[in-house]
Scaffold this active site. Structure first.
Site, PDB file in Angstrom:
ATOM      1  N   GLU A  12       0.879  -1.163   0.000  1.00  0.00           N
ATOM      2  CA  GLU A  12       0.000   0.000   0.000  1.00  0.00           C
ATOM      3  C   GLU A  12       0.917   1.214   0.000  1.00  0.00           C
ATOM      4  O   GLU A  12       1.673   1.447   0.942  1.00  0.00           O
ATOM      5  CB  GLU A  12      -0.905  -0.014   1.236  1.00  0.00           C
ATOM      6  CG  GLU A  12      -1.926   1.110   1.224  1.00  0.00           C
ATOM      7  CD  GLU A  12      -2.752   1.184   2.510  1.00  0.00           C
ATOM      8  OE1 GLU A  12      -2.681   0.239   3.332  1.00  0.00           O
ATOM      9  OE2 GLU A  12      -3.436   2.202   2.699  1.00  0.00           O
TER      10      GLU A  12
ATOM     11  N   ASP B  41      -5.006  10.302   8.797  1.00  0.00           N
ATOM     12  CA  ASP B  41      -3.754   9.704   9.239  1.00  0.00           C
ATOM     13  C   ASP B  41      -3.288  10.232  10.586  1.00  0.00           C
ATOM     14  O   ASP B  41      -3.471  11.403  10.912  1.00  0.00           O
ATOM     15  CB  ASP B  41      -2.658   9.957   8.206  1.00  0.00           C
ATOM     16  CG  ASP B  41      -2.835   9.073   6.980  1.00  0.00           C
ATOM     17  OD1 ASP B  41      -2.895   7.842   7.166  1.00  0.00           O
ATOM     18  OD2 ASP B  41      -2.947   9.615   5.879  1.00  0.00           O
TER      19      ASP B  41
END
Lengths: 411, 287
Positions: free
Chosen positions: B63, B74
């Protein structure tokens, strides 16, 4: 521009659609974690609107706690100084926390309580929305955390102190430039973690659907009052209505009733004043509508200051409420349709207008609102000496004393 | 051109899941290890070396994170890495990340694990959805994860991205209706978001993950991979017992400046994950 898809001026103004789109702008672009909370919020907001006891509770608080309606004041000395026939000032600086966002925070916290949330969070730039949220949390017995950039904490120390005095936690955000955009991101990120017990009280007409709609719903009382007050005074419809635009909540609050209720042929020229900062030819400004391109930030699609790779750019303004790289999606739509005209005002012009209002009328405005006031000489040149202009004075300037002193106002 | 695209759309629509390189990575009779790295961090050459190290350490799927200036989904490790990568002279964004993926594939040759890009929506829009998809296909990228693109906002991207898998995220807060819709729109696998591993709440959160995986299995035959907050081989093994894939991000990115450390860590993760229980007992095996 897909002109044929946009409503003509004759059609009723009916944005947004059910998905929260104003033309192509707005929508919902957020992590899955918070999608259910936004759906729940949209339902709670609809339920609240349909519930007479909710509007009764809200109206009572607005009358008895906030002291609405705010005055509409005819500023003759200012009008003659700038060369206009009439200047009307909508005195939103007189709201208890110093800005009309208190209407929005009360409006959002009432359904939040109904949703069973015991804790509210908010972002703040200039600190006005943070103080209003902290005020409302104190009023309703809710826990409160305010996310604020470290640069804004420095610029707006008085408001930080007020929030703490009101029982709120102020969470300093040092990411990025430590300003409003960083605070919004931090608040969204925190909300993703605590979505189950926490309600996010968004302060401006930005963010994912249904926030822009909700903020407009509560802020529109500004324009509704102004129209009723003009009528009660026997005054003509003004030739222009001016408001400052950062995210754009006070502006949509005064513009929307003119868009919804006044036929196009009688509607005043609507003008939004963005921050030109140190000048539009520099990269130190906050003029998303004038200089930006459409993109997604903070959950919605709108004009945005962004680089070639699609990263949001840093916005700058002397005003902590206007240095936002995006703008509320409805303003992007209103720009493209030509229903509102947007211009940009430099720090210097705003400081001059700030000083002018203080000297001619004894009113000390927020530096944000001074951007709207700075449009008056331009409008006098355009509309002539008989024209009348309504200005939304969206906040008061106590919070800006250090900034204007540093800038050399008052000698 | 349009007709040709429609034909391809039709073919992909019918066979995309069975033929997808991403799905195949889950069909080796064992749980899959998915390793997240940030493109361009701490600098482009080191990020390439670390990507190679992760693949050689045993990652079944890479990824690859696209550096972005407002990474709202995030945590601090990945957000800081993105900031460092973005701040490089000349910038490092989506196009540079796609080019890096092409370099990784040519460095690894035939044995390269499939690459799925993790990008926020605005870089895709800025490049143009169709242009971005074309460039990804050209680089041999297998799919995308767009964390700020909920399923109801995905139609323009899905229309532009034939030949690429699009992995949607499922959250513990997702309603049954939303799980159904996002699983239906997903291809490759479904990304199950957990907050496992943060602030010592592992037991409670592990229960939540188990439940979400079960809810997903009830609505999809796609592989289900679990990510967010998995930071040690033993946590990875625990997750591998209940899901088809384990996604490890921040714990790898934290080591990314040192490719040898990445190799050692991914090797340990791979041993833990591949040695674990349950991969896809009900899924068809790769031919």
């Amino acid at each position: 521009m897909p002109g044929s898809l946009l409503p003509s001026a004759e059609e009723a103004y009916s944005s947004p659609d059910a998905q929260g789109f104003f033309g192509p702008y707005g929508g919902t672009f957020v992590p899955e974690t918070v999608m259910p909370a936004l759906e729940e919020l949209a339902r709670a907001f609809e339920d609240a609107q349909a519930d007479a006891s909710f509007s009764a509770e809200l109206d009572a608080l607005l009358a008895d706690y906030v002291g609405r309606p705010s005055p509409l004041y005819q500023a003759d000395r200012l009008a003659s100084e700038v060369g206009l026939g009439t200047v009307w000032l909508k005195r939103e600086d007189l709201n208890p926390p110093g800005a009309p966002t208190i209407i929005n925070t009360i409006g959002q916290c009432l359904p939040a309580k109904r949703m069973g949330k015991r804790r509210v969070i908010a972002e703040t730039g200039a600190g006005q929305h943070g103080v209003a949220t902290a005020t409302t949390a104190a009023l309703m017995g809710l826990e409160c955390s305010i996310f604020m950039g470290t640069e804004d904490i420095r610029r707006q120390a008085l408001n930080v102190y007020k929030m703490r005095l009101l029982g709120a936690e102020v969470v300093p955000i040092s990411d990025g430039t430590g300003t409003l955009a960083d605070a919004v991101t931090a608040a969204l990120r925190h909300w993703v973690e605590r979505v189950e017990d926490t309600f996010y009280v968004l302060g401006s007409a930005v963010g994912p659907h249904p926030y822009p709609l909700i903020v407009r719903h509560f802020q529109k009382v500004i324009g509704e009052e102004a129209i009723a007050q003009l009528r009660a005074k026997g005054a003509d419809m003004p030739d222009a209505v001016v408001a400052c635009v950062g995210g754009g909540s006070n502006a949509i609050g005064i513009f929307y009733p003119f868009l919804r209720d006044v036929p196009a042929d009688r509607r005043p020229l609507l003008v939004g004043a963005e921050a030109a900062g140190l000048g539009l030819e520099t990269d130190k400004h906050g003029a998303a509508l004038t200089k930006g391109t459409p993109g997604v930030l903070h959950g919605f699609y709108s004009y945005l200051l962004q680089d070639e790779a699609g990263n949001p750019k840093e916005a700058y303004s002397i005003s902590a409420g206007l240095d936002y790289p995006g703008v509320g999606p409805e303003h992007s739509y209103l720009k493209d349709t030509g229903l509102v005209r947007y211009e940009a005002v430099t720090d210097r012009e705003a400081l001059d207008a700030f000083a002018l209002l203080a000297r001619t009328e004894g009113i000390i405005p927020a530096i944000e609102s001074a951007h709207a006031l700075a449009m008056l000489p331009r409008l006098a040149a355009e509309l002539g000496p008989e024209a009348s202009v309504l200005v939304n004075v969206s906040g008061r300037g106590d919070k800006d004393m250090d900034i204007v002193r540093e800038a050399g106002l008052g000698g | 051109m349009a007709a040709e695209q429609q034909v391809r759309l039709g073919a992909d629509g019918a066979g995309a899941r069975a033929a997808s390189a991403i799905s195949a990575a889950f069909q080796r009779g064992r749980p899959a290890l998915i390793v997240y790295l940030m493109a361009g961090y701490p600098d482009p050459p080191t990020s390439l070396t670390s990507l190679v190290a992760a693949a050689e350490g045993g990652a079944d799927l890479i990824e690859l994170g696209v550096p972005y200036g407002d990474p709202v989904a995030d945590g601090p490790v990945i957000a800081d890495a993105a900031r460092v990568a973005c701040a490089r002279e000349g910038g490092f964004g989506l196009t540079e990340t796609i080019d890096l993926a092409a370099k990784l594939r040519s460095a690894l040759g035939a044995g390269a694990p499939p690459i799925v890009l993790m990008t926020y929506l605005n870089p895709l829009m800025r490049l143009g959805l169709a242009a971005a998809a074309e460039r990804m296909r050209g680089a041999g990228i297998a799919g995308v994860i767009v964390p700020d693109m909920p399923v109801e906002a995905a139609r323009p991207w899905l229309a532009a991205s034939h030949g690429l898998d699009t992995v949607f995220l499922a959250a513990p807060t997702s309603t049954p209706e939303r799980l159904q819709a996002l699983a239906k729109a997903s291809s490759g696998f479904v990304y199950c978001v957990s907050t496992l591993g943060v602030t010592g709440e592992r037991d409670r959160l592990a229960d939540g993950v188990r439940e979400l995986v079960a809810r997903l299995r009830a609505v999809t035959d796609l592989p289900v991979a679990v990510g967010f907050g998995i930071s040690t081989p033993s946590q990875a093994a625990e997750v591998a017992d209940l899901a088809d894939g384990v996604i490890v991000g921040s714990a790898v990115v934290r080591r990314q400046a040192d490719p040898e450390a990445v190799h050692a860590f991914v090797t340990a993760l791979a041993e833990a994950v591949h040695g674990s229980g349950s991969a896809l007992p009900s899924a068809p095996q790769a031919p």
